[in-house]
Design an enzyme around this catalytic site. Structure first.
Site, PDB file in Angstrom:
ATOM      1  N   ASP A  55      -7.389  -1.460   3.658  1.00  0.00           N
ATOM      2  CA  ASP A  55      -6.460  -2.372   3.390  1.00  0.00           C
ATOM      3  C   ASP A  55      -6.858  -3.782   3.890  1.00  0.00           C
ATOM      4  OD1 ASP A  55      -4.730  -0.837   1.906  1.00  0.00           O
ATOM      5  OD2 ASP A  55      -3.666  -0.115   3.772  1.00  0.00           O
TER       6      ASP A  55
ATOM      7  N   ASP B 223       0.825  -1.226  -0.170  1.00  0.00           N
ATOM      8  CA  ASP B 223      -0.052   0.066   0.028  1.00  0.00           C
ATOM      9  C   ASP B 223       0.897   1.120   0.049  1.00  0.00           C
ATOM     10  OD1 ASP B 223      -2.031   1.961   1.197  1.00  0.00           O
ATOM     11  OD2 ASP B 223      -1.153   1.810   2.763  1.00  0.00           O
TER      12      ASP B 223
ATOM     13  N   ASP C  98      -1.670  -0.802   5.948  1.00  0.00           N
ATOM     14  CA  ASP C  98      -1.929  -0.203   7.343  1.00  0.00           C
ATOM     15  C   ASP C  98      -3.420   0.243   7.713  1.00  0.00           C
ATOM     16  OD1 ASP C  98      -1.675   1.913   5.590  1.00  0.00           O
ATOM     17  OD2 ASP C  98      -1.420   3.416   7.328  1.00  0.00           O
TER      18      ASP C  98
HETATM   19  P1  ADP Z   1      -4.822   5.114  -0.252  1.00  0.00           P
HETATM   20  O1  ADP Z   1      -4.804   4.702   1.099  1.00  0.00           O
HETATM   21  O2  ADP Z   1      -4.091   3.790  -1.227  1.00  0.00           O
HETATM   22  O3  ADP Z   1      -4.226   6.363  -0.594  1.00  0.00           O
HETATM   23  P2  ADP Z   1      -7.689   5.717  -0.299  1.00  0.00           P
HETATM   24  O4  ADP Z   1      -8.422   4.646  -1.242  1.00  0.00           O
HETATM   25  O5  ADP Z   1      -7.878   5.872   1.062  1.00  0.00           O
HETATM   26  O6  ADP Z   1      -6.339   5.499  -1.081  1.00  0.00           O
HETATM   27  O7  ADP Z   1      -7.851   7.178  -1.115  1.00  0.00           O
HETATM   28  C1  ADP Z   1      -7.644   7.422  -2.381  1.00  0.00           C
HETATM   29  C2  ADP Z   1      -8.021   8.854  -2.808  1.00  0.00           C
HETATM   30  O8  ADP Z   1      -9.335   9.181  -2.427  1.00  0.00           O
HETATM   31  C3  ADP Z   1      -7.234   9.871  -1.957  1.00  0.00           C
HETATM   32  O9  ADP Z   1      -5.878   9.811  -2.513  1.00  0.00           O
HETATM   33  C4  ADP Z   1      -7.969  11.139  -2.151  1.00  0.00           C
HETATM   34  O10 ADP Z   1      -7.726  11.745  -3.401  1.00  0.00           O
HETATM   35  C5  ADP Z   1      -9.274  10.549  -2.062  1.00  0.00           C
HETATM   36  N1  ADP Z   1      -9.921  10.602  -0.770  1.00  0.00           N
HETATM   37  C6  ADP Z   1     -10.086   9.910   0.065  1.00  0.00           C
HETATM   38  N2  ADP Z   1     -10.302  10.412   1.178  1.00  0.00           N
HETATM   39  C7  ADP Z   1     -10.384  11.483   1.244  1.00  0.00           C
HETATM   40  C8  ADP Z   1     -10.674  12.704   2.081  1.00  0.00           C
HETATM   41  N3  ADP Z   1     -11.052  12.626   3.273  1.00  0.00           N
HETATM   42  N4  ADP Z   1     -10.612  14.022   1.791  1.00  0.00           N
HETATM   43  C9  ADP Z   1      -9.892  14.154   0.501  1.00  0.00           C
HETATM   44  N5  ADP Z   1      -9.947  13.213  -0.508  1.00  0.00           N
HETATM   45  C10 ADP Z   1      -9.980  11.912  -0.027  1.00  0.00           C
HETATM   46 MG    MG Z   2      -2.410   3.306   3.638  1.00  0.00          MG
END
Ligand code: ADP
Ligand code: MG
Length: 291
Positions: free
Chosen positions: A240, A38, A236
């Site tokens: 995931d 990740d 983490d």
């Molecule tokens: P990862 O843990 O692999 O970075 P996530 O699925 O948690 O991916 O998030 C993917 C994308 O969704 C982030 O890079 C962001 O662009 C958007 N995102 C998710 N949650 C938020 C949030 N609370 N505020 C702004 N953008 C968000």
């Molecule tokens: Mg992560």
């Protein structure tokens, strides 16, 4: 495998900060040929910081106040970065009237009498917000490893935040050690392709799965397993957990969320990725004693 060898093996692991839940996973580690990492919080420190702000229609401080307020109910590291930034600037926040998280996209929140959406390009596309005149500067920021989070107020684009995370000091070396063992190392992230590539380049990963929605992370693991790969997934976050459970060996970062640790077979208490190679080595050493 003799119980004694396994006990010694798991004990040695624990001494070095590698907690292995049961014997079968200690044995499986030596057969791993694919490691999926990740990005946020695993390869990077998971403490992103705001590096740039642009506000088009309202003052920068007003935008920070609105967005940090909107993000208050989110547990995402990017939300934390924005809230911390507001706190540093001593900007007072409001409690949102409504809040909705959209995993993999961003958040929607009502603050006062205005509706805010805060999130990535996919979210803006979904909302049919035209961001074409930002494409150039976005790409430049992303090529430097920033995630660009756009903001709409009542369906009008009002600005963006560029947010960047730094890689852990040991990530590059840890990834090299895995590759030297002949293991295929893959980065999997919900973040966009450009940002993902910038981070991957920094740590020496050539194989990237970007823009993977939270609910699809486990599917990517299953796909590789169907091809006959022996997959370790390292992560983490809450997002995931299903992928950790789907992998041949699920490895959680000890500083991560409880949900990830519960879903995993192995927990790395030291947080740095060098422990992955160490645990594979431990698996070889343990099994060799049995033969
Ligand atoms: P990862 O843990 O692999 O970075 P996530 O699925 O948690 O991916 O998030 C993917 C994308 O969704 C982030 O890079 C962001 O662009 C958007 N995102 C998710 N949650 C938020 C949030 N609370 N505020 C702004 N953008 C968000
Ligand atoms: Mg992560």
């Amino acid at each position: 495998a003799t119980p004694t060898a396994i006990m010694v093996g798991t004990g040695k692991g624990a001494e070095n900060g590698v907690l292995i839940k049961d014997a079968s996973h200690l044995q499986m580690l030596k057969d791993i040929d694919t490691v999926i990492l990740d990005k946020t919080g695993t390869i990077t420190k998971g403490k992103p910081e705001v590096t740039k702000i642009r506000a088009f229609t309202i003052s920068e401080n007003d935008m920070i106040r609105a967005v940090a307020s909107a993000e208050q109910a989110s547990e995402h590291p990017l939300a934390k970065a924005i809230i911390d930034y507001a706190k540093e600037k001593k900007i007072k926040l409001e409690n949102p009237v409504r809040f909705e998280a959209m995993p993999g996209y961003g958040v929607m929140s009502v603050v006062g009498n205005k509706t805010y959406t805060v999130g990535n390009q996919k979210l803006m596309e979904f909302k049919r917000i035209d961001i074409s005149n930002l494409a150039n500067e976005m790409e430049k920021l992303e090529a430097k490893g920033n995630s660009v989070i756009m903001v709409t107020e009542d369906d009008r684009l009002i600005g963006y935040f560029a947010i960047a995370d730094t890689v852990k000091e040991s990530s590059r070396q840890a990834i090299k050690e895995l590759k030297d063992r002949g293991i295929d190392v893959i980065m999997m992230t919900g973040d966009n392709k450009h940002t993902a590539k910038a981070i991957a380049d920094e740590v020496g990963i050539g194989h990237i799965l970007a823009e993977v929605l939270p609910e699809h992370k486990a599917k990517e693991v299953e796909k590789l397993k169907k091809k006959g790969k022996k997959v370790a997934m390292v992560g983490d976050g809450i997002n995931d957990a299903p992928a950790l459970a789907a992998a041949n060996v699920g490895i959680a970062i000890g500083t991560g969320t409880d949900v990830a640790i519960e879903a995993a077979d192995v927990t790395l208490m030291r947080g740095d990725l060098l422990s992955i190679s160490d645990s594979i080595q431990l698996s070889y050493a343990t099994i060799r004693k049995i033969k």
